[in-house]
Design a protein around this motif. Structure first.
Motif, short mmCIF file in Angstrom:
data_model
loop_
_atom_site.label_atom_id
_atom_site.label_comp_id
_atom_site.label_asym_id
_atom_site.label_seq_id
_atom_site.Cartn_x
_atom_site.Cartn_y
_atom_site.Cartn_z
N LEU A 126 -9.07 5.57 -4.10
CA LEU A 126 -8.41 6.85 -3.79
C LEU A 126 -9.46 7.94 -3.63
O LEU A 126 -10.42 8.01 -4.40
N ILE B 299 -4.97 4.86 -1.32
CA ILE B 299 -4.32 4.11 -2.39
C ILE B 299 -3.93 2.72 -1.87
O ILE B 299 -3.41 2.58 -0.77
N LYS B 300 -4.20 1.71 -2.68
CA LYS B 300 -3.84 0.33 -2.30
C LYS B 300 -2.80 -0.22 -3.28
O LYS B 300 -2.69 0.26 -4.41
N ALA C 220 -0.29 -0.53 -8.45
CA ALA C 220 -1.06 0.43 -7.65
C ALA C 220 -2.52 0.40 -8.06
O ALA C 220 -2.85 0.28 -9.23
N ASP C 221 -3.38 0.55 -7.05
CA ASP C 221 -4.83 0.54 -7.26
C ASP C 221 -5.39 1.86 -6.72
O ASP C 221 -5.35 2.11 -5.52
N VAL C 222 -5.93 2.68 -7.62
CA VAL C 222 -6.45 3.99 -7.19
C VAL C 222 -7.98 4.01 -7.16
O VAL C 222 -8.58 5.08 -7.02
N ASP D 23 0.83 -1.21 0.00
CA ASP D 23 0.00 0.00 0.00
C ASP D 23 0.87 1.26 0.00
O ASP D 23 0.57 2.23 -0.70
N LEU E 205 -4.23 12.52 -12.28
CA LEU E 205 -4.21 11.14 -11.78
C LEU E 205 -4.47 10.16 -12.91
O LEU E 205 -3.80 9.13 -13.04
N ALA F 77 1.28 4.13 -2.82
CA ALA F 77 1.04 5.54 -2.53
C ALA F 77 2.22 6.39 -3.02
O ALA F 77 2.03 7.44 -3.65
N ILE G 245 2.04 6.65 -6.82
CA ILE G 245 1.01 7.57 -7.32
C ILE G 245 1.42 9.02 -7.02
O ILE G 245 1.18 9.92 -7.83
#
Lengths: 457, 132
Positions: free
Chosen positions: A290, A305-306, A285-287, A197, A268, A201, A204
């Motif tokens: 977010l 963010i994950k 990254a997974d937004v 995570d 983004l 972050a 991103i």
């Protein structure tokens, strides 16, 4: 323990504003915590062009704007212990490092300790055939063509390892753009390399800083609908990053532009595909979770963010010889100009066909149908356009040989005397092209070749 | 409720903004609602199929829509739309940076006027694009 790290984005592409970093350095000087300034100046093909320059001159092959970016801020960087991380090294970070210390000498400053990261240049340790024959992500074939450059995207972990050498500067060739930011965060916070995570972050955060002012109101203004104050002096971005991975995007006071949920959201999603899986060498990254919150004027807090485990393969860009591009333009204006412009284009297309050319020629009539229409008149509003206008014929092709490209330009130029009424303002160029493709390589092939060299004089 | 609102036929430009980015021969075009209230309307109406039709003349072979409800935004990923990508394209705009204005300007739809931001020129009864 470090509470907050401050990172400023001083450039978003190879030709960004040279004075942008001045307010950033003033801002960073007043920040309480580790401070970094990044310059992202390396587009996909810039490094291949730099590689070609280097083969002609072993002391060249890095950003020609190195001095333009650094001269205005180098003294303040030294005085305020601001660390710099940049890919302005391009194909020759070692020569760039020497140039920086030469510049420091000229300015009466003691030399910087500069870490030079290598290992991205695949041509130094993978044989040419392997690179040209690897299956490409785009599906195009490279084999049989002349290899110009091949660089693998290194990650934030490599940048962090370079920072661990107790240096003032890190110069890299090809890394992911976001690694310029993730690297300092890994170095300062000591995040574990499977703390997905936080790695996401930091990635991103880098993604938001890497295009400079595109997150602070630039590339955004649409007058009357989306207004941006004082774009003429747009402030470049600063991130304040917490150990938790939460961060704030802001900009120096008394600069133009704005930081709002809208500017941050646009940036983004810029160059992003699946928002649940933005892949870099360090993490996916997974937004999708977010969210943004206002934290005062021109301050946006980013959270939620994950991340998931990093990929086993690394992406590389392979550049090969791509033939020649012809571009030729001619203007028609005033009464019935659209009809005269169309006639001009038709004449050249027919003459090219008669000369034996059977490839594709792109036809734009700038002012009528162009970038949004793919040069296709039927898709546009061209039929409803005023007869009295200001139109510019543009013809373009890419061919393996230079002669065909030059012929297209010549044919349009001939219309000065042999075409429709009143064509003027002919311009043309024939430029060598680079074709590129992406390939995937196992990280075990790359990692043993990643190295850091320190230059301190 | 939407049913109470006056409708007007306008481009998406009235209720959303956008930015286009490139990777190879793929363009991604975001769509961000000015007002969160517009998210549902966009989700229902701006389908991947309809967006595909708007970009088909450029060679688009497929469109995937990703939804980001927390940001009142969508991401449209449009395949094969950049004439081979930045290193191969014969377009003036090799990155396709202008392509966001196809989605904003050419997607025209009846929309509830209360989804338009209060400050928008579209709400001015005298507003006209300059024409000859």
């Amino acid at each position: 323990m470090t509470e907050r790290v401050f990172i400023a984005g001083g450039a978003g592409f190879s030709g960004d504003r040279f004075d942008a970093a001045v307010p950033l350095v003033e801002h960073l000087a007043n920040c309480d915590g580790p401070r970094y300034l990044i310059f992202e100046v390396l587009a996909e093909r810039t490094i291949a062009l730099a590689q070609i320059t280097k083969t002609k001159d072993p002391d060249a092959g890095y950003s020609p704007y190195l001095e333009a970016y650094l001269r205005p801020v180098l003294e303040q960087i030294k005085m305020h212990h601001i660390k710099v991380v940049s890919n302005m090294g391009a194909a020759n970070p070692l020569a760039a490092a020497k140039h920086i210390n030469k510049l420091a000498g000229e300015l009466g400053l003691p030399p910087f300790r500069i870490a030079v990261l290598s290992g991205d240049d695949l041509s130094s340790y993978v044989d040419e055939q392997t690179l040209l024959e690897a299956p490409t992500m785009e599906g195009n074939q490279l084999s049989g063509r002349d290899l110009k450059a091949a660089n693998v995207y290194l990650g934030g972990d490599a940048v962090a390892n370079a920072l661990a050498m107790n240096v003032d500067f890190v110069l890299v060739g090809r890394t992911t753009d976001s690694a310029l930011v993730l690297g300092p965060l890994l170095h300062e916070f000591g995040w574990a390399n499977d703390d997905w995570d936080k790695l996401a972050a930091g990635t991103i955060c880098g993604h938001l800083l890497e295009c400079g002012a595109q997150v602070t109101g630039a590339y955004f203004a649409d007058p009357g609908f989306k207004d941006v104050p004082a774009l003429v002096d747009v402030g470049f971005p600063v991130a304040e990053v917490y150990e938790s991975g939460d961060f704030i995007i802001t900009k120096p006071e008394q600069t133009g532009g704005c930081v709002t949920s809208a500017t941050v959201t646009e940036q983004l999603l810029y160059e992003m595909h699946d928002p649940t899986c933005y892949v870099v060498p360090d993490v996916c990254a997974d937004v999708s979770g977010l969210y943004l919150a206002e934290d005062g004027i021109d301050r946006i807090l980013v959270r939620g963010i994950k991340g998931s485990p990093r990929p086993e393969q690394l992406k590389a860009t392979v550049c090969v010889d791509g033939g020649f591009m012809a571009e030729a333009e001619l203007s028609y204006a005033g009464m019935n100009s659209l009809a005269r412009a169309k006639l001009a284009a038709d004449i050249v297309l027919e003459r090219m066909q008669k000369s034996g050319f059977n490839g594709e020629i792109r036809r734009d009539i700038i002012g009528a149908f162009s970038v949004l229409d793919g040069g296709d008149a039927s898709a546009s509003q061209a039929n409803n356009l005023p007869f009295d206008g200001d139109y510019r014929v543009r013809l373009s092709l890419i061919s393996a040989d230079q002669k065909t490209a030059q012929t297209l330009c010549d044919e349009l130029q001939h219309l000065y005397c042999s075409g429709p009424a009143a064509g003027g303002g002919y311009r043309s160029s024939v430029t060598p092209q680079m074709a590129s493709a992406s390939i995937l390589l196992n990280r075990t092939l790359i990692e043993p070749h990643i190295a850091v060299e320190v230059v301190d004089r | 409720m939407i049913s109470c609102s006056e409708m007007r036929r306008l481009p998406l430009h009235a209720i959303a903004h956008s930015r286009a980015g490139d990777k190879g021969n793929v363009s991604n075009v975001s769509l961000v609602a000015y007002r969160p209230e517009a998210y549902k309307f966009l989700a229902t109406n701006v389908t991947a199929d309809k967006v595909h039709k708007l970009y088909a003349h450029l060679g688009a072979s497929g469109v995937t829509r990703y939804d980001l409800p927390l940001l009142s935004a969508f991401n449209f990923v449009i395949d094969d739309v950049l004439d081979g990508g930045v290193n191969a394209s014969r377009s003036i705009d090799r990155h396709g940076k202008t392509l966001s204005y196809i989605l904003l300007g050419r997607f025209i739809i009846d929309m509830p006027i209360d989804l338009i931001p209060d400050s928008s020129p579209y709400l001015d009864p005298d507003f006209r694009w300059q024409t000859y």
